[in-house]
Design a protein around this motif. Structure first.
Motif: not given
Length: 460
Positions: A1-8, A17-23, A25-38
């Protein structure tokens, strides 16, 4: 999926990536961040961008609570350490990204169990607090937040606050769906157990009135209680059910061969559901056949059967990705509660669902005990019904809107952790402390750093 990197957002380790709930039903695209420390979590909050961010655990919220279209989603599962266990006092201090599954692995050999678990053990501690989850023991033990001694909360200003019960910030965060900040750690009070098995009683109820009478008369004898209900049965069988109740088995209830290792935590897993399944697999005919077989195979009455924890609490966890069985369109999980004295409303709703022929094979009825402290916590004393419905069922949206109106009129509410479609104008009627939540959130986070698809949809 392409994205405007200026808005990141200006954060390392981004994934668009596309994020959805367990159901699903309503996927939306977002920036996924995976912190490993506080520190990385704090940086992610500080730099999450104009659309804000929302913490996320293992993705078991059914609706859009852990989604944030065009913004950031903070995957907190990288913070998953168990810091300290008080094996004498029965508490554990752990990161918010620790799953209930991991806690069971660590705690059961020491004779302790999590105080509350929902229908899946694959939820994080942070998610359990944010959704203020409940289980089969709410009538005895309340929701998860009632067993939280304290937690550390990273707020929008970058401060880490220690939050304890009885304070406004605790009550806003418990059930607040991640909108007050990011939970980093929590201290939880545990349930002592002698074994990792359950002693289970099972019985059949011939209709809804029979089921409610059995629950009301004898629930106080059991720590855990739940009823599977056949929502396709009609006429004199409307609301027929299989009632399952139990408690942790004491050591002296085990046969000799099991006493050698009474606290072992055994689970079973089937092959994962295929990523693509035929559409229309769950029809009224197929679900009706399943429901008939499930009801008929259940014993009319059986007492004291020994059962693994995983089979009693989390049978669906044995089939990874079971949500795929609903096909590409996903499913809606609808859960509501109405108070004691509103049994006629429950009867009307069950009758309407039955007459509508909603193909639901995962439908459960439980009784709730006392209300919990969270301003947006779901449970109130009364009756709660949860059901899964294929999202593509014709006219489903309008039908559920009608049920929402009936629930609200009866003084009830729907569960935000499972919702993906409630109309915002009903929210205040269902959650009378909503204004307090909004006021505290506005003071704590005036620029809307923490936001989600759910919060925008409902105006939280």
């Amino acid at each position: 999926m392409s994205a405007d990197t200026d808005s990141a957002p200006d954060v390392m380790g981004l994934e668009h990536t596309t994020v959805t709930g367990w159901g699903r039903t309503a996927p939306t695209a977002a920036w996924l961040i995976r912190p490993q420390t506080y520190e990385e979590a704090a940086a992610a909050v500080r730099d999450c961008g104009a659309r804000g961010g929302i913490p996320r655990g293992l993705g078991r919220a059914y609706g859009d609570a852990a989604q944030n279209a065009g913004g950031s989603v903070l995957d907190m599962t990288g913070l998953d350490r168990v810091h300290a266990i008080d094996a004498d006092g029965g508490t554990v201090l752990c990161d918010a990204g620790v799953s209930l599954h991991r806690l069971m692995e660590v705690l059961l050999p020491l004779g302790w169990f999590v105080p509350v678990t929902p229908g899946t053990r694959y939820v994080t501690v942070g998610g359990a607090i944010g959704a203020d989850i409940h289980g089969k023991n709410h009538h005895v033990s309340g929701s998860f937040s009632r067993h939280v001694v304290a937690f550390e909360l990273l707020t929008a200003d970058g401060e880490i606050r220690t939050v304890i019960p009885g304070t406004p910030l605790f009550d806003a965060t418990a059930g607040g769906m991640g909108l007050t900040g990011v939970i980093l750690t929590a201290t939880i009070r545990l349930q002592p157990v002698e074994t990792s098995l359950m002693s289970v009683d099972t019985e059949r109820a011939v209709d809804l009135d029979d089921l409610m009478a059995r629950l009301a008369a004898t629930d106080h004898r059991y720590r855990y209680s739940v009823a599977w209900i056949d929502l396709l049965a009609r006429g004199v069988s409307t609301g027929r059910a299989v009632l399952t109740r139990g408690d942790h088995a004491p050591l002296d209830a085990l046969p000799a061969r099991l006493r050698r290792d009474p606290l072992s935590f055994r689970t079973s897993r089937l092959p994962s559901a295929p990523s693509v399944l035929p559409e229309g697999l769950l029809t009224r005919t197929t679900v009706g056949l399943f429901n008939e077989l499930w009801y008929r195979k259940a014993p009319r009455t059986r007492s004291g059967r020994l059962q693994r924890l995983s089979a009693f609490f989390h049978p669906l966890d044995g089939l990874p990705h079971w949500n795929r069985v609903y096909g590409r369109g996903g499913f809606v999980q609808y859960q509501f509660v109405v108070g004691h004295g509103q049994e006629d409303a429950l009867r009307r709703i069950v009758r309407r669902i039955s007459e509508r022929r909603c193909p639901s094979f995962l439908a459960v009825l439980k009784r709730f005990g006392e209300s919990d402290p969270g301003w947006l916590s779901f449970p109130v004393p009364g009756w709660t019904l949860a059901l899964d419905i294929p999202a593509g069922l014709p006219g489903l949206g309008a039908f559920l809107d009608e049920l929402d109106e009936e629930v609200a009129t009866a003084g009830g509410r729907v569960y935000l952790a499972k919702d993906a479609r409630l109309r915002p104008e009903l929210l205040a009627a269902m959650y009378p402390r909503l204004d307090e939540f909004r006021t505290l959130r506005a003071e704590l986070d005036p620029h809307g750093v923490f936001t989600s698809d759910l919060s925008r949809r409902l105006g939280l």
